[in-house]
Scaffold this motif. Structure first.
Motif, mmCIF file in Angstrom:
data_model
loop_
_atom_site.group_PDB
_atom_site.id
_atom_site.type_symbol
_atom_site.label_atom_id
_atom_site.label_comp_id
_atom_site.label_asym_id
_atom_site.label_seq_id
_atom_site.Cartn_x
_atom_site.Cartn_y
_atom_site.Cartn_z
ATOM 1 N N TYR A 74 0.853 -1.115 -0.109
ATOM 2 C CA TYR A 74 -0.115 0.224 -0.039
ATOM 3 C C TYR A 74 0.884 1.046 -0.023
ATOM 4 C CZ TYR A 74 -3.870 3.246 0.926
ATOM 5 O OH TYR A 74 -4.757 4.484 1.235
ATOM 6 N N SER A 75 1.975 1.253 0.763
ATOM 7 C CA SER A 75 2.828 2.439 0.817
ATOM 8 C C SER A 75 3.614 2.501 -0.520
ATOM 9 C CB SER A 75 3.826 2.059 1.848
ATOM 10 O OG SER A 75 5.000 2.971 1.858
ATOM 11 N N LYS A 76 3.769 1.674 -1.126
ATOM 12 C CA LYS A 76 4.648 1.525 -2.577
ATOM 13 C C LYS A 76 3.531 2.071 -3.538
ATOM 14 C CE LYS A 76 7.065 -1.521 -5.841
ATOM 15 N NZ LYS A 76 7.282 -2.887 -6.105
ATOM 16 N N SER A 115 0.930 3.876 -2.951
ATOM 17 C CA SER A 115 0.823 5.431 -2.618
ATOM 18 C C SER A 115 1.800 6.411 -2.895
ATOM 19 C CB SER A 115 0.651 5.646 -1.266
ATOM 20 O OG SER A 115 -0.603 4.866 -0.521
ATOM 21 N N GLN A 116 2.924 5.896 -2.874
ATOM 22 C CA GLN A 116 4.116 6.458 -3.378
ATOM 23 C C GLN A 116 3.989 6.726 -4.648
ATOM 24 O OE1 GLN A 116 7.976 4.752 -2.796
ATOM 25 N NE2 GLN A 116 9.007 6.154 -4.073
ATOM 26 N N ALA A 117 3.613 5.787 -5.624
ATOM 27 C CA ALA A 117 3.580 5.954 -7.197
ATOM 28 C C ALA A 117 2.470 6.871 -7.698
ATOM 29 C CB ALA A 117 3.110 4.626 -7.710
ATOM 30 N N VAL A 118 1.337 6.739 -6.819
ATOM 31 C CA VAL A 118 -0.035 7.776 -7.024
ATOM 32 C C VAL A 118 0.333 9.172 -6.636
ATOM 33 C CG1 VAL A 118 -2.228 8.070 -6.675
ATOM 34 C CG2 VAL A 118 -1.485 5.892 -7.087
ATOM 35 N N ASN A 119 0.931 9.344 -5.570
ATOM 36 C CA ASN A 119 1.197 10.633 -5.177
ATOM 37 C C ASN A 119 2.208 11.567 -5.652
ATOM 38 O OD1 ASN A 119 -0.747 10.199 -2.898
ATOM 39 N ND2 ASN A 119 0.554 9.501 -1.442
ATOM 40 N N SER A 120 3.228 10.733 -6.299
ATOM 41 C CA SER A 120 4.214 11.316 -6.783
ATOM 42 C C SER A 120 3.917 11.649 -8.242
ATOM 43 C CB SER A 120 5.720 10.144 -7.024
ATOM 44 O OG SER A 120 5.320 9.085 -7.604
ATOM 45 N N THR A 121 2.774 11.200 -8.954
ATOM 46 C CA THR A 121 2.284 11.616 -10.118
ATOM 47 C C THR A 121 0.931 12.105 -10.017
ATOM 48 O OG1 THR A 121 1.106 9.292 -10.371
ATOM 49 C CG2 THR A 121 3.329 9.198 -11.389
ATOM 50 N N SER A 122 0.684 12.760 -9.187
ATOM 51 C CA SER A 122 -0.803 13.270 -8.629
ATOM 52 C C SER A 122 -1.079 14.431 -9.600
ATOM 53 C CB SER A 122 -0.708 13.861 -7.182
ATOM 54 O OG SER A 122 -1.812 14.565 -6.983
ATOM 55 N N GLY A 123 -2.322 14.394 -10.208
ATOM 56 C CA GLY A 123 -2.532 15.065 -10.986
ATOM 57 C C GLY A 123 -2.212 15.081 -12.497
#
Length: 332
Positions: free
Chosen positions: A146-148, A150-158
């Protein structure tokens, strides 16, 4: 003494199996739907939300866009993949839903007119909740995966994929088998950014090659049900099969079955094969199908994306390889 130790073990297992998973799900769900940060403080809700029709519950839930994307990545791509491949999947998933969001002028989901998308992968994109992730991965792998993700999604947010100023339809599939397909070779319509490209390094896919045996009687029965007026030898039907045209990706585009011309897609669906890149041979009273690849073959290959990531490619490199002539931009 031994009895006390046994009670302690039972209590510990209760905490581990029942209490802790429930706490994890509640914690994730609180941050997901109530807008709380890790310290429990209220934060400003994200501006964009997705109206998701959950088919198993027959209801629509409003979910923040980036949290929705996490559920798609968790459902659609192995969490063990390289982070850049997960980022590419996240951007594709975000683009898919953004294009369909009714608040942005999208058409929404035809299964439920008030929803933007549903969680049925045969219709929209697959999506799973945090509780489903916990069940899928288990308690010990949950935090890591989940952390991994989340990192992928948050770092490409928007970040969204565009072609000539419009969000694309970012089609993707599991395994191309070495080369992706042109859109018109599968569905008949030309899409400029969905071009056939090479996709090496997919051999790690568990469905890179698959073998399926079907009784000759079943093959003949299925063909006659599909095309009642067909003329075919019931004893040796495969002797009347002939490939007429292959796609640029190497898959069967058209073939002759008896006195009919059919598409490779029709045969794939009829016999539930992994792809249209298949060959056949007679094996006693059965027909043996050998397929290469898994999925329709158009757009991003997930195992190809992971192979690129393993060779050092960024998510931008991956997306620009599988979607021709695109631009990658961040929305406000």
């Amino acid at each position: 003494m031994m009895k006390n130790i046994a009670y302690c073990i039972i209590f510990f297992m209760f905490l581990l199996v029942i209490v802790l998973p429930a706490a994890i799900v509640r914690s994730c769900s609180s941050r997901l739907y109530e807008g709380l940060d890790e310290k429990g403080k209220i934060v400003k809700p994200q501006e964009l939300t997705v109206s998701l029709y959950i088919t198993s519950k027959n209801r629509i839930e409003k979910i923040p866009l980036e949290e929705y994307v996490k559920g798609v990545v968790a459902a659609e791509m192995p969490a063990s993949f390289k982070i850049e491949a997960l980022k590419a999947q996240a951007v594709a998933a975000r683009t898919y839903v953004y294009k369909r969001m009714r608040s942005k002028g999208g058409t929404g989901c035809s299964l439920q007119k008030e929803a933007d998308v549903c969680d049925d992968p045969t219709h929209c994109q697959a999506w799973i909740s945090t509780s489903q992730m916990l069940k899928k991965w288990g308690i010990f792998a949950f935090y890591h995966y989940y952390s991994k993700i989340s990192q992928a999604v948050n770092s490409t947010s928007g970040i969204i994929i565009f072609y000539q100023g419009e969000p694309i339809d970012p089609l993707f599939h599991s395994t191309s088998g070495g080369k992706t397909e042109n859109s018109e070779d599968v569905w008949g319509n030309f899409v400029p950014y969905l071009r056939s490209v090479i996709s090496p390094g997919e051999e790690s896919s568990p469905k890179f090659i698959a073998i399926k045996h079907l009784p000759v009687s079943e093959v003949v029965s299925k063909i006659r049900q599909k095309w009642p007026d067909i003329s075919i030898d019931p004893q040796r039907p495969e002797s009347q099969w002939e490939i007429i045209e292959r796609s640029e990706g190497g898959r069967i585009k058209k073939m002759r079955i008896g006195n009919r011309i059919v598409s490779g897609t029709e045969i794939r669906e009829l016999f539930e094969l992994n792809s249209t890149n298949f060959k056949w041979e007679r094996n006693k009273d059965q027909i043996k199908f050998t397929t290469i690849g898994y999925g329709h073959g158009v757009g991003l290959s997930q195992y190809g994306a992971n192979a690129m990531a393993e060779r050092g490619a960024s998510f931008v490199d991956i997306l620009k390889h599988y979607y021709t002539g695109i631009e990658i931009k961040k929305i406000n």
